[in-house]
Design a protein around this motif. Structure first.
Motif, PDB file in Angstrom:
ATOM      1  N   ILE A 197      43.902  -5.928  25.721  1.00 27.44           N
ATOM      2  CA  ILE A 197      44.634  -7.178  25.518  1.00 27.44           C
ATOM      3  C   ILE A 197      45.014  -7.806  26.863  1.00 27.44           C
ATOM      4  CG2 ILE A 197      46.786  -8.164  24.648  1.00 27.44           C
ATOM      5  CD1 ILE A 197      46.625  -6.092  22.357  1.00 27.44           C
ATOM      6  N   LYS A 198      45.523  -6.995  27.774  1.00 24.00           N
ATOM      7  CA  LYS A 198      45.933  -7.530  29.073  1.00 24.00           C
ATOM      8  C   LYS A 198      44.747  -8.136  29.819  1.00 24.00           C
ATOM      9  CE  LYS A 198      49.874  -4.435  29.746  1.00 24.00           C
ATOM     10  NZ  LYS A 198      50.431  -3.285  30.514  1.00 24.00           N
ATOM     11  N   GLN A 199      43.582  -7.543  29.666  1.00 20.97           N
ATOM     12  CA  GLN A 199      42.395  -8.079  30.320  1.00 20.97           C
ATOM     13  C   GLN A 199      41.921  -9.356  29.660  1.00 20.97           C
ATOM     14  OE1 GLN A 199      38.373  -6.226  29.703  1.00 20.97           O
ATOM     15  NE2 GLN A 199      38.551  -5.751  31.884  1.00 20.97           N
ATOM     16  N   ARG A 200      41.913  -9.388  28.328  1.00 22.16           N
ATOM     17  CA  ARG A 200      41.286 -10.487  27.607  1.00 22.16           C
ATOM     18  C   ARG A 200      42.176 -11.706  27.384  1.00 22.16           C
ATOM     19  NH1 ARG A 200      36.097  -9.775  28.591  1.00 22.16           N
ATOM     20  NH2 ARG A 200      35.382  -7.694  28.001  1.00 22.16           N
ATOM     21  N   LEU A 201      43.463 -11.608  27.667  1.00 23.42           N
ATOM     22  CA  LEU A 201      44.289 -12.815  27.526  1.00 23.42           C
ATOM     23  C   LEU A 201      44.306 -13.656  28.801  1.00 23.42           C
ATOM     24  CD1 LEU A 201      47.128 -12.151  29.144  1.00 23.42           C
ATOM     25  CD2 LEU A 201      47.743 -11.025  27.030  1.00 23.42           C
ATOM     26  N   ASP A 202      43.544 -13.244  29.788  1.00 18.93           N
ATOM     27  CA  ASP A 202      43.388 -13.988  31.045  1.00 18.93           C
ATOM     28  C   ASP A 202      42.750 -15.349  30.756  1.00 18.93           C
ATOM     29  OD1 ASP A 202      42.329 -15.047  33.450  1.00 18.93           O
ATOM     30  OD2 ASP A 202      42.169 -13.057  34.322  1.00 18.93           O
ATOM     31  N   ARG A 203      43.486 -16.416  31.031  1.00 15.91           N
ATOM     32  CA  ARG A 203      42.994 -17.766  30.717  1.00 15.91           C
ATOM     33  C   ARG A 203      42.186 -18.389  31.849  1.00 15.91           C
ATOM     34  NH1 ARG A 203      48.399 -18.625  28.468  1.00 15.91           N
ATOM     35  NH2 ARG A 203      48.862 -20.162  30.079  1.00 15.91           N
ATOM     36  N   GLN A 204      42.124 -17.748  32.997  1.00 17.93           N
ATOM     37  CA  GLN A 204      41.343 -18.294  34.109  1.00 17.93           C
ATOM     38  C   GLN A 204      39.901 -17.804  34.087  1.00 17.93           C
ATOM     39  OE1 GLN A 204      44.516 -20.531  35.491  1.00 17.93           O
ATOM     40  NE2 GLN A 204      42.403 -20.568  36.169  1.00 17.93           N
ATOM     41  N   ILE A 205      39.692 -16.592  33.614  1.00 20.81           N
ATOM     42  CA  ILE A 205      38.368 -15.980  33.690  1.00 20.81           C
ATOM     43  C   ILE A 205      37.737 -15.795  32.317  1.00 20.81           C
ATOM     44  CG2 ILE A 205      37.123 -13.893  34.398  1.00 20.81           C
ATOM     45  CD1 ILE A 205      39.203 -13.522  36.611  1.00 20.81           C
ATOM     46  N   GLN A 206      38.544 -15.372  31.345  1.00 24.31           N
ATOM     47  CA  GLN A 206      38.002 -15.072  30.017  1.00 24.31           C
ATOM     48  C   GLN A 206      37.839 -16.354  29.190  1.00 24.31           C
ATOM     49  OE1 GLN A 206      36.998 -12.084  29.618  1.00 24.31           O
ATOM     50  NE2 GLN A 206      38.070 -11.162  31.350  1.00 24.31           N
ATOM     51  N   PRO A 207      36.876 -16.375  28.267  1.00 29.95           N
ATOM     52  CA  PRO A 207      36.722 -17.538  27.388  1.00 29.95           C
ATOM     53  C   PRO A 207      37.868 -17.624  26.384  1.00 29.95           C
ATOM     54  CG  PRO A 207      35.213 -15.792  26.740  1.00 29.95           C
ATOM     55  CD  PRO A 207      35.833 -15.354  28.034  1.00 29.95           C
ATOM     56  N   ASP A 210      38.046 -15.015  23.575  1.00 30.28           N
ATOM     57  CA  ASP A 210      38.614 -13.715  23.951  1.00 30.28           C
ATOM     58  C   ASP A 210      40.134 -13.765  23.916  1.00 30.28           C
ATOM     59  OD1 ASP A 210      36.051 -12.843  24.407  1.00 30.28           O
ATOM     60  OD2 ASP A 210      36.441 -12.085  26.417  1.00 30.28           O
ATOM     61  N   ASN A 211      40.693 -14.861  24.400  1.00 25.77           N
ATOM     62  CA  ASN A 211      42.148 -15.017  24.359  1.00 25.77           C
ATOM     63  C   ASN A 211      42.662 -14.937  22.925  1.00 25.77           C
ATOM     64  OD1 ASN A 211      42.063 -17.727  26.829  1.00 25.77           O
ATOM     65  ND2 ASN A 211      41.891 -15.526  27.139  1.00 25.77           N
ATOM     66  N   ILE A 212      42.006 -15.643  22.022  1.00 23.58           N
ATOM     67  CA  ILE A 212      42.448 -15.681  20.620  1.00 23.58           C
ATOM     68  C   ILE A 212      42.373 -14.289  19.994  1.00 23.58           C
ATOM     69  CG2 ILE A 212      41.962 -16.616  18.332  1.00 23.58           C
ATOM     70  CD1 ILE A 212      43.230 -18.623  20.290  1.00 23.58           C
ATOM     71  N   ILE A 213      41.292 -13.566  20.258  1.00 24.32           N
ATOM     72  CA  ILE A 213      41.162 -12.201  19.736  1.00 24.32           C
ATOM     73  C   ILE A 213      42.304 -11.333  20.269  1.00 24.32           C
ATOM     74  CG2 ILE A 213      39.757 -10.111  19.818  1.00 24.32           C
ATOM     75  CD1 ILE A 213      37.278 -11.964  19.845  1.00 24.32           C
ATOM     76  N   ALA A 214      42.600 -11.448  21.566  1.00 21.26           N
ATOM     77  CA  ALA A 214      43.665 -10.645  22.177  1.00 21.26           C
ATOM     78  C   ALA A 214      45.026 -10.986  21.567  1.00 21.26           C
ATOM     79  CB  ALA A 214      43.690 -10.865  23.687  1.00 21.26           C
ATOM     80  N   TYR A 215      45.323 -12.271  21.401  1.00 21.21           N
ATOM     81  CA  TYR A 215      46.599 -12.666  20.806  1.00 21.21           C
ATOM     82  C   TYR A 215      46.739 -12.086  19.396  1.00 21.21           C
ATOM     83  CZ  TYR A 215      46.650 -16.320  24.473  1.00 21.21           C
ATOM     84  OH  TYR A 215      46.625 -17.000  25.653  1.00 21.21           O
ATOM     85  N   GLN A 216      45.699 -12.234  18.603  1.00 23.10           N
ATOM     86  CA  GLN A 216      45.767 -11.774  17.219  1.00 23.10           C
ATOM     87  C   GLN A 216      45.886 -10.252  17.141  1.00 23.10           C
ATOM     88  OE1 GLN A 216      43.114 -13.423  14.294  1.00 23.10           O
ATOM     89  NE2 GLN A 216      43.101 -15.453  15.226  1.00 23.10           N
ATOM     90  N   MET A 217      45.209  -9.537  18.033  1.00 23.14           N
ATOM     91  CA  MET A 217      45.332  -8.078  18.053  1.00 23.14           C
ATOM     92  C   MET A 217      46.762  -7.662  18.390  1.00 23.14           C
ATOM     93  SD  MET A 217      41.910  -6.493  19.809  1.00 23.14           S
ATOM     94  CE  MET A 217      40.590  -5.874  18.753  1.00 23.14           C
ATOM     95  N   TYR A 218      47.361  -8.330  19.373  1.00 16.17           N
ATOM     96  CA  TYR A 218      48.717  -7.949  19.757  1.00 16.17           C
ATOM     97  C   TYR A 218      49.712  -8.234  18.644  1.00 16.17           C
ATOM     98  CZ  TYR A 218      53.039  -7.406  22.346  1.00 16.17           C
ATOM     99  OH  TYR A 218      54.285  -6.994  22.754  1.00 16.17           O
ATOM    100  N   LEU A 219      49.580  -9.368  18.000  1.00 19.99           N
ATOM    101  CA  LEU A 219      50.480  -9.684  16.890  1.00 19.99           C
ATOM    102  C   LEU A 219      50.318  -8.673  15.762  1.00 19.99           C
ATOM    103  CD1 LEU A 219      50.106 -13.576  16.821  1.00 19.99           C
ATOM    104  CD2 LEU A 219      52.072 -12.257  17.613  1.00 19.99           C
ATOM    105  N   ALA A 220      49.093  -8.235  15.507  1.00 16.43           N
ATOM    106  CA  ALA A 220      48.858  -7.221  14.482  1.00 16.43           C
ATOM    107  C   ALA A 220      49.526  -5.902  14.860  1.00 16.43           C
ATOM    108  CB  ALA A 220      47.360  -7.019  14.269  1.00 16.43           C
TER     109      ALA A 220
END
Length: 324
Positions: A197-207, A210-220
């Protein structure tokens, strides 16, 4: 063994779709993503064994009976890496990640500590899969029409080749775009999940996907365990890799740094696009927040609500001395 056509044919596990014309719809790629936590180590089970596990180092003998205050303290220390980190490796979670493009799949499966079950492309027809479209293309009518036309033509050629029964599904699939959606199962533990999650919520490098998947995983994760009050993940954390490497010549600099990552001196020409990520959003970008910005705002609001509920739950446990 000899051929025996008197045998009852095997019932194959997938539908046979010869002579079906492609019938599908186009959807926004971010809004099409859905992450579901389908299974995890139960909260009651976790709190039963966690205190004994993390205190074993100093115990004269195994202990199962802990005061509620210690259980809460041990859980908080465990999730914030203030005790034996291996405890987080015992907490298993299995997600179903739906609606992702083939490109998203390649990003997901790079995370080698996950275990995956894939919706495959060579064992079944893909004619009717939803085609996902980024918002920037949706905001560009002259490109959107071509995008849809080419997708339709690729799907039709795919179906025609398979219907010939001279070209296999395995070969025909190579004509398909990356934009047909897929679902994957991903199983992991909390320790590795937090790293992902920490890697994929990066808004400068990741698409954005990926951010959306990371957010949803953390909320789950927060729904499954009352830990949201611990602030394990900051949706606005800086992009440390980007900050460190943007000026060293070994980074793909796409966009100007957002406020949370604007912590170094930079030249506009350091970047492929002279603008911020949400500004690179089509030839006819409408006024107001983008789809991504709206979704992120909703996730932040949900997280703040869960933090309040989590604090109330912890206080209730302390007051009643029991677990729910």
């Amino acid at each position: 063994m000899p051929k025996n056509n008197k045998l009852q044919p095997v019932q194959l596990p997938m539908p046979i779709r010869f002579n079906e014309k492609p019938n599908f719809e186009f959807k926004n790629d971010l809004e099409n993503i859905k992450v579901t936590l389908v299974d995890c180590t139960p909260w009651r089970s976790l709190v039963n064994y966690l205190p004994g596990y993390v205190n074993a180092t100093w115990a004269d003998k195994p202990q199962d009976d802990f005061a509620i205050e210690q259980i809460i303290d041990d859980v908080e220390k465990a999730f914030t890496f203030k005790t034996l980190p291996s405890i987080l490796e015992t907490i298993r979670l299995t997600f179903r990640i739906e609606g992702i493009s083939v490109q998203d799949v390649t990003h997901l499966i790079r995370h080698r500590t996950f275990s995956f079950s894939a919706q495959c492309t060579g064992d079944r027809w893909l004619s009717h899969h939803t085609a996902v479209v980024p918002e920037s293309i949706e905001n560009s009518p002259e490109f959107l029409d071509r995008y849809k036309k080419l997708t339709q033509e690729c799907r039709e050629l795919y179906a025609d080749m398979i219907d010939s029964k001279k070209i296999s599904i395995m070969d025909a699939r190579l004509i398909l775009n990356k934009n047909h959606d897929n679902f994957y199962y991903a199983s992991t533990n909390v320790k590795d999940l937090l790293g992902f999650i920490k890697q994929r919520l990066d808004r400068q490098i990741q698409p954005k996907s990926d951010n959306i998947i990371a957010y949803q995983m953390y909320l789950a994760l927060c729904r499954a365990y009352p830990i949201a009050h611990l602030n394990l993940i900051d949706f606005e954390m800086p992009s440390f890799h980007y900050i460190k490497n943007a000026r060293n010549g070994h980074a793909t600099n796409l966009y100007y740094p957002e406020a949370n990552s604007d912590k170094f001196e930079w030249n506009e020409k350091d970047f492929i696009y002279q603008g911020y990520r949400e500004d690179i959003n089509g030839t006819e970008k409408p006024e107001g927040p983008t789809i991504f910005e709206k979704m992120l705002a909703g996730y932040k609001e949900e997280l703040e609500d869960m933090k309040k509920q989590s604090k109330q739950y912890i206080e209730h446990l302390k007051e009643t001395g029991g677990l729910q």
